[in-house]
Design an enzyme around this catalytic site. Sequence first.
Site, PDB file in Angstrom:
ATOM      1  N   HIS A  17       0.861  -1.201   0.000  1.00  0.00           N
ATOM      2  CA  HIS A  17       0.000   0.000   0.000  1.00  0.00           C
ATOM      3  C   HIS A  17       0.887   1.237   0.000  1.00  0.00           C
ATOM      4  CE1 HIS A  17      -3.859   2.134   1.292  1.00  0.00           C
ATOM      5  NE2 HIS A  17      -2.947   3.086   1.111  1.00  0.00           N
ATOM      6  N   HIS A  19       1.615   5.394  -1.712  1.00  0.00           N
ATOM      7  CA  HIS A  19       1.301   6.572  -2.538  1.00  0.00           C
ATOM      8  C   HIS A  19       2.603   7.166  -3.059  1.00  0.00           C
ATOM      9  CE1 HIS A  19      -2.881   6.791  -0.999  1.00  0.00           C
ATOM     10  NE2 HIS A  19      -2.335   6.264   0.080  1.00  0.00           N
ATOM     11  N   LYS A 104      -9.429   0.082  -5.766  1.00  0.00           N
ATOM     12  CA  LYS A 104      -9.434   0.723  -4.459  1.00  0.00           C
ATOM     13  C   LYS A 104     -10.775   1.389  -4.203  1.00  0.00           C
ATOM     14  CE  LYS A 104      -7.901   2.437  -0.591  1.00  0.00           C
ATOM     15  NZ  LYS A 104      -6.698   3.153  -0.229  1.00  0.00           N
ATOM     16  N   HIS A 141     -10.531   1.355   1.798  1.00  0.00           N
ATOM     17  CA  HIS A 141     -10.330   2.367   2.852  1.00  0.00           C
ATOM     18  C   HIS A 141     -11.550   2.247   3.759  1.00  0.00           C
ATOM     19  CE1 HIS A 141      -8.769   6.271   4.494  1.00  0.00           C
ATOM     20  NE2 HIS A 141      -9.956   6.187   5.048  1.00  0.00           N
ATOM     21  N   HIS A 179      -4.709  -0.502   5.810  1.00  0.00           N
ATOM     22  CA  HIS A 179      -4.222   0.300   6.949  1.00  0.00           C
ATOM     23  C   HIS A 179      -5.173   0.273   8.143  1.00  0.00           C
ATOM     24  CE1 HIS A 179      -6.879   3.157   4.984  1.00  0.00           C
ATOM     25  NE2 HIS A 179      -6.010   3.487   4.071  1.00  0.00           N
ATOM     26  N   ASP A 256       1.401   2.657   3.535  1.00  0.00           N
ATOM     27  CA  ASP A 256       0.567   3.838   3.325  1.00  0.00           C
ATOM     28  C   ASP A 256       1.420   5.108   3.383  1.00  0.00           C
ATOM     29  OD1 ASP A 256      -1.732   5.203   2.667  1.00  0.00           O
ATOM     30  OD2 ASP A 256      -2.446   5.365   4.723  1.00  0.00           O
TER      31      ASP A 256
END
Length: 352
Positions: A17, A19, A104, A141, A179, A256
């Site tokens: 995970h 970004h 996602k 999420h 997460h 994350d």
Amino acid sequence: MSNSPTQIQLIQPDDWHLHIRDGEIMKDVLADTARQFARAIIMPNLKPPVTTVDLANAYRGRIEASLQSLGVTGFTPLMTLYLTDNTSAAEVRKAKAVGVAGFKLYPAGATTNSDAGVSDIKHCYAALEAMQEVGMPLLVHGEVTSADIDIFDREAVFIDQVLEPLRKDFPGLKIVFEHITTKQAAHYVRDAQTSGKNILAATITPQHLLMNRNAIFAGGIRPHNYCLPVLKREEHRIALLEAATSASPRFFLGTDSAPHAKGAKEAACGCAGCYSAFNALGLYAEAFESVGKLDKLEGFASFYGPDFYALPRNTKKITLVKQAQSIPAELPLGDATIVPLRAGETVAWSLA
Ligand code: DOR
Ligand code: ZN
């Protein structure tokens, strides 16, 4: 393995995970991840979001160009698509055919760049049906967004209101509860009855293993410890640490790591996200060592993720040494800077 080794060898981990954003700043953050991990699941919450296979292919191209400019070989981005109310079953099949790793689910308004997210999961049932059929994972999420639910309760309420009904309707859908931050989520994933192996899993970040919500308010407001889902009470941190070190294949590594420029964090309305990529493995090693479970790190970091995603485990080995690494106060981020997690302090473990 003794309980207090000074170095450990493990199969190279992956980050399930991550970004990395886009444009000029991407290469600054990619370099940190590629130093440690062989692969990473790349989150699609760009502006505009990565909602189609064509957009994901274009994004992958920009990532590969960025890796090339860094001279990095041997790092593979695993692409994801951003689920919307309008995602079609045809797009799911197309995604499966080109090797997209997952879709996602951002509940609309839940976090950074989630405005185009899902307003009601019922709108996605055709896409979810197709995902279940072709074995495409749904990455979740897991927070409800209604303003009347306390921010510290949003994950637990999501389990009851969204996740449990969703799993009843799609018992064969592969789901990663991303997460996770609460005891409720850790126990839910641990105890769930599933229709087979590798149906339900969760990722856990380093910050949620190492800090509780006091860290957001230690001596004043600490924007660099603010992420979503927000850090919780100590009892939750302990439950997450227990889950991560339990050697259950349902729990694996996902940092994350979410870069925001210093100015966007240190602001009247600061962005959510911790930048842990600089020495993520060192942070995880610290967390595992704190409960005498370093011998469980390799499964969590290197085995259970690829097993869940039905990808081969890595073969290369890496070594972590118990050698304090100083974390810089700031790192370059394009024309700006970023403040990494633990800035100005040390992390007890580092990559050899
Ligand atoms: O803290 C967060 N930052 N949580 C998310 O869900 C998104 C992420 C980001 O993209 O900045
Ligand atoms: Zn994220």
